[in-house]
Motif scaffolding. Structure first.
Motif, short mmCIF file in Angstrom:
data_model
loop_
_atom_site.label_atom_id
_atom_site.label_comp_id
_atom_site.label_asym_id
_atom_site.label_seq_id
_atom_site.Cartn_x
_atom_site.Cartn_y
_atom_site.Cartn_z
N LEU A 90 -11.64 -12.74 26.83
CA LEU A 90 -10.63 -12.31 25.77
C LEU A 90 -9.37 -13.05 25.64
N LEU A 91 -8.89 -13.74 26.83
CA LEU A 91 -7.68 -14.30 26.79
C LEU A 91 -7.87 -15.63 25.95
N VAL A 92 -8.86 -16.43 26.13
CA VAL A 92 -9.32 -17.82 25.29
C VAL A 92 -9.68 -17.14 23.93
N LEU A 93 -10.34 -16.29 23.61
CA LEU A 93 -10.76 -16.03 22.03
C LEU A 93 -9.90 -15.19 21.23
N GLN A 94 -8.76 -14.48 21.91
CA GLN A 94 -7.82 -13.97 21.26
C GLN A 94 -8.36 -12.75 20.36
N GLY A 95 -9.50 -11.97 20.65
CA GLY A 95 -10.01 -10.84 19.96
C GLY A 95 -10.93 -11.57 18.99
N GLN A 96 -11.43 -12.73 18.99
CA GLN A 96 -12.69 -13.05 18.22
C GLN A 96 -13.74 -13.23 19.31
N SER A 97 -14.82 -13.39 18.64
CA SER A 97 -16.18 -13.73 19.40
C SER A 97 -16.06 -15.19 19.47
N GLU A 123 -11.87 -34.55 13.21
CA GLU A 123 -10.55 -34.77 14.43
C GLU A 123 -9.50 -34.30 13.53
N GLN A 124 -9.19 -33.35 13.05
CA GLN A 124 -8.11 -32.73 12.47
C GLN A 124 -7.54 -31.44 13.03
N ALA A 125 -8.08 -30.93 14.37
CA ALA A 125 -7.77 -29.66 14.99
C ALA A 125 -6.30 -30.06 15.39
N ASP A 126 -5.74 -28.88 15.41
CA ASP A 126 -4.36 -28.80 16.18
C ASP A 126 -4.61 -28.65 17.60
N ILE A 127 -3.46 -28.87 18.41
CA ILE A 127 -3.59 -28.68 19.83
C ILE A 127 -3.86 -27.34 20.30
N PRO A 128 -3.30 -26.12 19.74
CA PRO A 128 -3.54 -24.87 20.27
C PRO A 128 -5.28 -24.83 20.00
N THR A 129 -5.88 -25.09 18.88
CA THR A 129 -7.15 -25.02 18.69
C THR A 129 -8.00 -25.97 19.95
N LEU A 130 -7.76 -27.06 19.83
CA LEU A 130 -8.35 -27.76 21.05
C LEU A 130 -8.24 -27.08 22.39
N GLN A 131 -6.85 -26.63 22.87
CA GLN A 131 -7.11 -26.38 24.02
C GLN A 131 -7.77 -24.77 24.08
N ARG A 132 -7.78 -24.22 23.00
CA ARG A 132 -8.80 -22.78 23.02
C ARG A 132 -10.00 -23.46 23.25
N LEU A 133 -10.53 -24.56 22.62
CA LEU A 133 -12.03 -24.95 22.68
C LEU A 133 -12.15 -25.49 24.23
N MET A 134 -11.16 -26.31 24.69
CA MET A 134 -11.34 -26.53 26.11
C MET A 134 -11.43 -25.41 26.98
#
Length: 194
Positions: A130-137, A152-163
């Protein structure tokens, strides 16, 4: 086979034929072992790789990709420097992008299963998701981020969520393995038929 010119008294065998002979020896000497271990598909795959290396063996597929990238028909008809430069370009661009897309597809598939099991997950794992996906599946997040990540254009928050999603998935897989292992530990370590 033919007698070796370089080593009198020895036979010269083509490596392709030698590999096929080794495969035949495996099939003749170990059919019970192949069956017990469920290796029929592995042996069939090995046979394909030996018989048609350009299509099924990793080296053949890589060489084919490099030659297609260079627009050449044969590695031996290509200058070594051109082939090496083309190989490096192929590895760094085309092959890397193909493998990233394949890995992303696998991740999406695995995370889709995680979405399906969300209700059955333990409390800490559900909270982490829930914390990582912020309400999304997981599937929605990965679908939305796919292009940016693969280009290779993802921003830092997206990469952090992916990791973080990857870490949650690894933790989930470890839990599944430990649960499965405790069931396997109770079973006999060796299966003996009949």
């Amino acid at each position: 086979m033919r007698p070796s010119k370089r080593y009198p008294g020895y036979l010269r065998v083509q490596i392709h034929e030698y590999r096929l002979a080794l495969l035949q020896t495996l099939r003749e000497d170990a059919p019970d072992l192949i069956e017990q271990m469920g290796l029929q598909d592995t042996i069939a795959d090995l046979a394909q790789r030996i018989r048609e290396p350009e299509q099924y063996a990793a080296g053949g597929r890589l060489t084919g990709g490099i030659l297609a990238h260079l627009g050449s028909s044969s590695a031996l008809k290509t200058e070594a420097r051109d082939f090496n430069t083309g190989a490096e370009e192929y590895y760094r661009t085309i092959l890397r992008k193909e493998q990233m897309a394949e890995a992303f597809d696998l991740l999406q598939g695995e995370c889709g299963l995680l979405d399906q099991q969300a209700a059955e997950l333990d409390e800490p794992l559900r909270k982490a998701l829930l914390l990582v996906l912020q309400g999304q599946s997981a599937d929605q997040f990965l679908a939305a981020a796919r292009q940016d990540i693969l280009q290779e254009q993802a921003d830092i928050p997206t990469l952090q969520r992916l990791m973080n999603l990857l870490l949650v998935k690894v933790h989930h897989d470890q839990q599944q393995t430990m649960t499965g292992r405790s069931e396997l530990d109770a079973a006999a370590p060796v299966y003996r038929a009949g």
